[in-house]
Design an enzyme around this catalytic site. Structure first.
Site, PDB file in Angstrom:
ATOM      1  N   ARG A  81      24.652  -6.109 130.248  1.00  0.00           N
ATOM      2  CA  ARG A  81      24.290  -4.687 130.340  1.00  0.00           C
ATOM      3  C   ARG A  81      24.833  -3.929 129.129  1.00  0.00           C
ATOM      4  O   ARG A  81      24.114  -3.142 128.502  1.00  0.00           O
ATOM      5  CB  ARG A  81      24.830  -4.100 131.647  1.00  0.00           C
ATOM      6  CG  ARG A  81      24.032  -4.548 132.850  1.00  0.00           C
ATOM      7  CD  ARG A  81      24.609  -4.054 134.179  1.00  0.00           C
ATOM      8  NE  ARG A  81      23.686  -4.400 135.260  1.00  0.00           N
ATOM      9  CZ  ARG A  81      24.054  -4.640 136.515  1.00  0.00           C
ATOM     10  NH1 ARG A  81      25.328  -4.554 136.863  1.00  0.00           N
ATOM     11  NH2 ARG A  81      23.145  -4.946 137.429  1.00  0.00           N
ATOM     12  N   GLY A 108      18.863 -14.993 144.737  1.00  0.00           N
ATOM     13  CA  GLY A 108      18.885 -16.438 144.931  1.00  0.00           C
ATOM     14  C   GLY A 108      17.577 -17.084 144.522  1.00  0.00           C
ATOM     15  O   GLY A 108      17.555 -18.092 143.810  1.00  0.00           O
ATOM     16  N   HIS A 139      34.609  -6.419 138.836  1.00  0.00           N
ATOM     17  CA  HIS A 139      33.194  -6.035 138.761  1.00  0.00           C
ATOM     18  C   HIS A 139      33.033  -4.745 139.548  1.00  0.00           C
ATOM     19  O   HIS A 139      32.645  -4.731 140.694  1.00  0.00           O
ATOM     20  CB  HIS A 139      32.338  -7.151 139.375  1.00  0.00           C
ATOM     21  CG  HIS A 139      30.872  -6.919 139.281  1.00  0.00           C
ATOM     22  ND1 HIS A 139      30.230  -6.632 138.109  1.00  0.00           N
ATOM     23  CD2 HIS A 139      29.906  -6.951 140.231  1.00  0.00           C
ATOM     24  CE1 HIS A 139      28.929  -6.506 138.343  1.00  0.00           C
ATOM     25  NE2 HIS A 139      28.712  -6.683 139.625  1.00  0.00           N
TER      26      HIS A 139
END
Length: 312
Positions: free
Chosen positions: A156, A17, A180
């Site tokens: 990635r 965050g 995911h």
């Protein structure tokens, strides 16, 4: 003239965050409100102040506020949710579900109250199920509740391909479909380096190894860190989505979107290629899949559904 500055609230002032807040401010995309629980209000204010004090050096103009009071988020254009407990080594994603669902529901109630016209971007894991929980709790249209995982998973994949070929990451494009998790589906057929199909540049066994490393990419970092999980690349991925929305860029990005018949699935959030712009989710792009890719995607969907069963 009235205040035309954009406002983004980031819920959860942990590593992801806070890094997201800093990147958004650094790019001058919006003023940022960083929110965490009352017990963490001072550290949250400290992080926000620290970022603000970097602005003269980095040369950006953005207000950054730390708070535990959701009133400070009022009128946000976008709310990014990173809050939740983190996954520890050996912990399954499913262990996270019940705790993080409760957090999603309480956060979403505050978002609806103070920023009823906002677009919500969810990062909290297990992200497919958490995005669904936020969607249900908010009552927002599906265009305004999207999840982030595909941008990260694709980043990635692109990183590993660029390393393999010793090329700039800028010239590598790719797409990762599905949930995911370990069953995500990197679509090698739709992946290119400088416009050249990857399959003509890299032998199959090396591609397979890259696909496998991509699937395990989050776990690889969890294991290396020993305490905590990835945050630089997730924050960069969130920032890319925020920028696409605030600037109405209509970017083709893999995001977690609510499917209503696309790809043959109904009532589920899943990672698919989408167009992201000023309205949030502008469009879902349906790709032709081979039987093998379809079977892989089905497996991924089953994994997501199994996690969703744990939802209240």
């Amino acid at each position: 003239m009235g205040n035309t500055r954009k406002k983004v609230s980031v819920i959860g002032a942990g590593f992801t965050g806070a890094t997201t807040a800093f990147l958004i401010a650094q790019k001058e995309l919006a003023d940022v409100v960083l929110v965490d629980i009352p017990q963490l209000e001072n550290p949250t204010k400290g992080k926000a102040l620290d970022m603000l004090e970097a602005s003269p050096v980095q040369g950006f103009d953005a207000k950054i506020t730390g708070t535990s009071n959701y009133e400070d988020t009022a009128g946000s254009d976008i709310v990014v949710i990173t809050a939740g407990i983190a996954r520890k080594p050996g912990m399954s994603r499913d262990d996270l579900v019940s705790t993080n669902e409760k957090i999603m529901r309480s956060v979403t109630q505050e978002i609806v109250k103070y920023s009823p016209d906002s677009i919500i971007v969810v990062l909290t894991n297990p992200v497919d199920a958490m995005t669904y929980a936020v969607y249900k709790e908010s009552g927002f249209p599906k265009e305004r509740v999207i999840g982030q995982s595909g941008v990260l998973d694709t980043a990635r994949f692109r990183t590993f391909v660029a390393e393999e070929l010793n090329l700039s990451v800028k010239d590598v494009t790719g797409f990762v479909l599905g949930g995911h998790g370990d069953d995500m589906v990197p679509l090698v057929r739709y992946s290119y380096a400088g416009g050249i199909p990857l399959e003509t540049l890299i032998p199959k066994e090396r591609i397979d190894a890259i696909v496998e490393r991509t699937r395990k990419g989050g776990g690889e970092i969890v294991n290396l860190l020993g305490n905590g999980s990835a945050y630089y690349a997730p924050a960069a991925s969130l920032t890319e989505m925020v920028e696409a929305i605030l600037k109405d860029q209509r970017r083709v990005l893999p995001t977690i979107a609510y499917l209503e018949g696309e790809y043959g699935y109904e009532g589920i959030y899943l990672g698919v290629p989408t167009i992201v712009g000023g309205n949030g989710l502008e469009q879902i792009i349906e790709l032709e899949l081979t039987d093998y890719e379809r079977a892989q995607l089905n497996k991924s969907v089953e994994s997501v559904k199994n996690v969703m069963k744990v939802l209240s």
